[in-house]
Write an enzyme that holds these catalytic residues in place. Structure first.
Site, short mmCIF file in Angstrom:
data_model
loop_
_atom_site.label_atom_id
_atom_site.label_comp_id
_atom_site.label_asym_id
_atom_site.label_seq_id
_atom_site.Cartn_x
_atom_site.Cartn_y
_atom_site.Cartn_z
N CYS A 106 3.47 50.70 51.13
CA CYS A 106 3.94 50.11 52.39
C CYS A 106 2.74 50.06 53.31
O CYS A 106 2.55 50.93 54.15
CB CYS A 106 5.04 50.97 53.00
SG CYS A 106 6.40 51.33 51.89
N ALA A 107 1.91 49.05 53.15
CA ALA A 107 0.55 49.13 53.65
C ALA A 107 0.33 48.54 55.04
O ALA A 107 -0.58 48.95 55.75
CB ALA A 107 -0.40 48.47 52.66
N ALA A 108 1.13 47.55 55.41
CA ALA A 108 0.82 46.80 56.63
C ALA A 108 1.16 47.62 57.88
O ALA A 108 2.16 48.34 57.86
CB ALA A 108 1.59 45.49 56.64
N SER A 111 -3.60 50.70 58.76
CA SER A 111 -4.41 51.81 59.27
C SER A 111 -4.76 52.77 58.14
O SER A 111 -5.90 53.20 58.00
CB SER A 111 -3.63 52.58 60.34
OG SER A 111 -3.57 51.83 61.50
N LYS A 112 -3.73 53.10 57.35
CA LYS A 112 -3.98 54.07 56.28
C LYS A 112 -4.69 53.40 55.11
O LYS A 112 -5.56 54.01 54.48
CB LYS A 112 -2.68 54.72 55.86
CG LYS A 112 -2.07 55.48 57.01
CD LYS A 112 -0.67 55.98 56.76
CE LYS A 112 0.00 56.41 58.06
NZ LYS A 112 0.60 55.30 58.82
N ASP A 130 3.01 45.14 50.81
CA ASP A 130 4.05 45.22 51.82
C ASP A 130 5.02 44.09 51.55
O ASP A 130 4.60 43.03 51.05
CB ASP A 130 3.47 45.10 53.24
CG ASP A 130 4.37 45.73 54.30
OD1 ASP A 130 4.07 46.86 54.74
OD2 ASP A 130 5.37 45.09 54.67
N ASP A 157 8.56 43.76 46.94
CA ASP A 157 9.44 44.86 47.33
C ASP A 157 8.96 46.07 46.53
O ASP A 157 9.00 46.07 45.30
CB ASP A 157 10.88 44.51 46.99
CG ASP A 157 11.85 45.60 47.47
OD1 ASP A 157 11.44 46.79 47.52
OD2 ASP A 157 12.99 45.27 47.81
N CYS A 238 6.90 58.61 60.05
CA CYS A 238 6.60 58.99 61.43
C CYS A 238 7.90 59.35 62.13
O CYS A 238 8.16 58.92 63.25
CB CYS A 238 5.84 57.88 62.15
SG CYS A 238 6.62 56.27 62.07
C1 SAM Z 1 5.44 52.79 58.53
S1 SAM Z 1 5.10 51.10 58.18
C2 SAM Z 1 3.56 51.20 57.34
C3 SAM Z 1 2.36 51.44 58.22
C4 SAM Z 1 1.05 51.37 57.45
N1 SAM Z 1 1.06 52.27 56.31
C5 SAM Z 1 -0.15 51.67 58.32
O1 SAM Z 1 -0.66 52.79 58.27
O2 SAM Z 1 -0.62 50.78 59.05
C6 SAM Z 1 6.23 50.72 56.91
C7 SAM Z 1 6.02 49.38 56.23
O3 SAM Z 1 6.92 49.28 55.13
C8 SAM Z 1 7.22 47.93 54.93
N2 SAM Z 1 8.41 47.89 54.07
C9 SAM Z 1 9.70 48.06 54.40
N3 SAM Z 1 10.49 47.96 53.30
C10 SAM Z 1 9.67 47.72 52.25
C11 SAM Z 1 9.87 47.51 50.86
N4 SAM Z 1 11.09 47.56 50.33
N5 SAM Z 1 8.79 47.27 50.08
C12 SAM Z 1 7.55 47.24 50.61
N6 SAM Z 1 7.30 47.44 51.91
C13 SAM Z 1 8.35 47.69 52.72
C14 SAM Z 1 7.37 47.40 56.34
O4 SAM Z 1 7.18 46.00 56.36
C15 SAM Z 1 6.30 48.16 57.09
O5 SAM Z 1 5.12 47.39 57.18
#
Ligand code: SAM
Lengths: 312, 215
Positions: A106-108, A111-112, A130, A157, A238
């Protein structure tokens, strides 16, 4: 603020917790050592009269005294990335090595991911995934600004992540069929971001949490499956809700081939152990090895982070 | 992913007049394989291995960086090169199966398949530290204008026309860029981005999403 009152029973110093949640968060940047050493970035900030203070626990994570990082030369050159202090923990727990194959499920907006690339020295393969295409564009923008070249970006997904694009089950010697390490920085109820977004809890509901828990379990399960035996999976959120944290780990321990591993938070960064009981539920005692981060301990946002090893 | 998002600084080439973007060089009528914009294809090592007409080769690319900017070919030893979208080339620090249908693969480094290849801002910030040619060193006022995306008169430049690396001096010791530059004054300079130098004017191609007012 209401939803957070449910945590009064977890915290002897709940008043301090509550007071910290009401304070705005300091503006923090992380030095991107792919483009500049910590020393060089700090020299350049000094020369530009941008006041900062290094955090107690990391010389490359800097708290800025005033303006955001967007308006300085070191930022323009991609030497710095604006990242919440506490959000630097999971990549450290993941401990990725140059040359490995690493998944950020879940990269977007990255930051990480970008911190992982830095820790890998930009060597090896980092897959940033993502399911939200719009957010992926921010991920790509950030990664390119920081000069990262070892990142492949996918839009799947994560619960059903497929290695098909990477040639799995083919004869191609360049195919990839498993990860050495995976980070699940799961979508969550974001209670811990209250200091950054005062309206973070406006849409809070137990139903929302219940819905999101299913996604968290699904992504963690896939990450464990997709990682080779002996590999590492880090789970982070978080949020404070044990339903989204310890309960999700407890589920993984029961259903998947993994164990929680002890991981020491950096020296100077204070965390609390995972809780083994909540609302009449009992969790596997190993969840104690997870880290809860409360805002008043280190003057950061709230966070949760656990390190798992894949056993089969 | 659309290639037209705001972060895409390679499409900015089209916004700059004076350089033709027209010749896409897509071969003739015999139905040769075409570039597929939905996936990444590894560049052929040399022209002998080229299958898709007009696709640049790794060899051409390395030569181009060396000839135009003096960046030694070894700089790229750890990278593979890929094309996605017409002429958009990416540098990737690993190797994977080709073709590969993903949204991103490494760093977009330049736009080819046009008369004058155009490097990206992010590429010169990362790899331009090794450049020894066609580096225009700006003073602090000029650098600030450049970062803002402004064009400026720069009659003192007597190097090549076309795409140049704009750089400036910035505090802090660089371990990375010790090479003295043919054009630079003494000391280390850090690449800011790509300029288009034409008729005594330096145009900034810093993409909108990267511009900053640093004054
Ligand atoms: C907490 S944020 C991630 C923040 C990111 N790791 C960073 O450090 O910038 C959670 C992310 O999970 C994604 N997400 C939600 N459901 C998902 C799924 N089923 N598969 C992949 N990504 C998913 C969201 O679009 C969102 O960008």
């Amino acid at each position: 603020m209401q939803p957070l009152e449910r945590y009064a029973s977890l915290l002897a110093d709940y008043d301090a917790f509550q007071a910290a949640c009401e304070r705005p968060l300091p503006s923090v940047v992380r030095v991107n050592t792919l483009k500049a050493s910590i020393e060089r970035a700090r020299d350049a900030l000094d020369a530009a009269s941008v006041a900062y203070e290094a955090t107690d626990w990391h010389p490359g994570v800097l708290r800025l005294e005033e303006r955001g990082p967007g308006t300085s030369w070191p930022y323009f050159h991609g030497w710095l990335h604006g990242q919440e202090e506490v959000s630097a923990l999971p990549a450290l727990a993941l401990d990725p090595q140059p040359g490995e194959v690493v998944w950020d499920a879940c990269a977007a907006p990255g930051s990480k991911t970008t911190q992982i690339a830095d820790l890998m020295d930009d060597e090896g393969l980092l897959v940033g995934n993502d399911n939200n295409l719009g957010r992926l564009s921010a991920l790509r923008h950030n990664a390119e600004r920081l000069g990262i070249t070892n990142l492949a970006v996918t839009n799947q997904d994560a619960r059903n992540f497929s290695f098909k694009p990477f040639g799995d089950r083919s004869e191609d010697e360049k195919r990839i069929e498993a990860f050495d390490r995976a980070l699940v920085d799961a979508p969550c109820s974001c209670e811990g971001t209250i200091r950054k977004n005062p309206d973070a809890l406006e849409r809070w509901s137990m139903d929302h949490i219940k819905g999101i828990v299913g996604i968290q379990k699904g992504i963690l399960r896939r990450a464990i499956q997709a990682t080779r035996p002996g590999g590492t999976v880090v789970y982070s959120t978080c949020t404070f809700a044990p339903e989204e944290n310890e309960a999700v780990l407890d589920h993984a321990l029961e259903e998947a081939d993994c164990e929680i591993r002890e991981w020491d938070a950096p020296e100077g960064f204070e965390t609390d152990p995972g809780v083994t009981e909540w609302n009449g539920e009992e969790y596997d005692p190993a969840v104690e090895l997870a880290h809860r981060v409360y805002p008043h301990r280190n003057d950061t946002g709230g966070f949760f982070c656990a390190k798992l090893e894949v056993t089969a | 992913m659309s290639d037209g998002d705001a972060s895409d600084d390679l499409t900015d080439a089209e916004a700059v007049d004076g350089v033709s973007d027209a010749d896409a060089g897509t071969g003739d009528t015999a139905d040769p394989p075409e570039n597929d914009g939905q996936r990444f294809d590894r560049l052929p090592a040399t022209a002998d291995e080229r299958v898709v007409p007009g696709r640049p080769t790794r060899e051409e690319l390395l030569e181009w960086w060396e000839q135009r900017y003096g960046i030694p070919p070894e700089t790229w030893d750890g990278h593979t090169f890929w094309e996605k979208g017409n002429g958009k080339l990416w540098a990737f620090a690993a190797d994977v199966v080709s073709p590969i249908p993903v949204e991103g693969l490494g760093l977009r480094i330049l736009r080819a398949r046009q008369e004058h290849w155009k490097p990206s801002t992010n590429a010169v910030q990362r790899f331009g530290t090794d450049a020894t040619r066609n580096v225009v060193v700006l003073d602090s006022e000029e650098a600030t204008r450049f970062a803002k995306g402004e064009d400026q008169e720069l009659p003192r430049w007597d190097g090549d026309w076309g795409y140049v690396i704009a750089a400036h001096e910035i505090a802090g010791d660089s371990e990375a860029s010790e090479t003295p530059r043919a054009t630079g004054e003494a000391g280390d300079v850090e690449p800011i981005g790509v300029g288009l130098y034409l008729h005594g004017e330096l145009r900034s191609t810093v993409p909108k999403g990267r511009r900053e007012d640093l004054s």
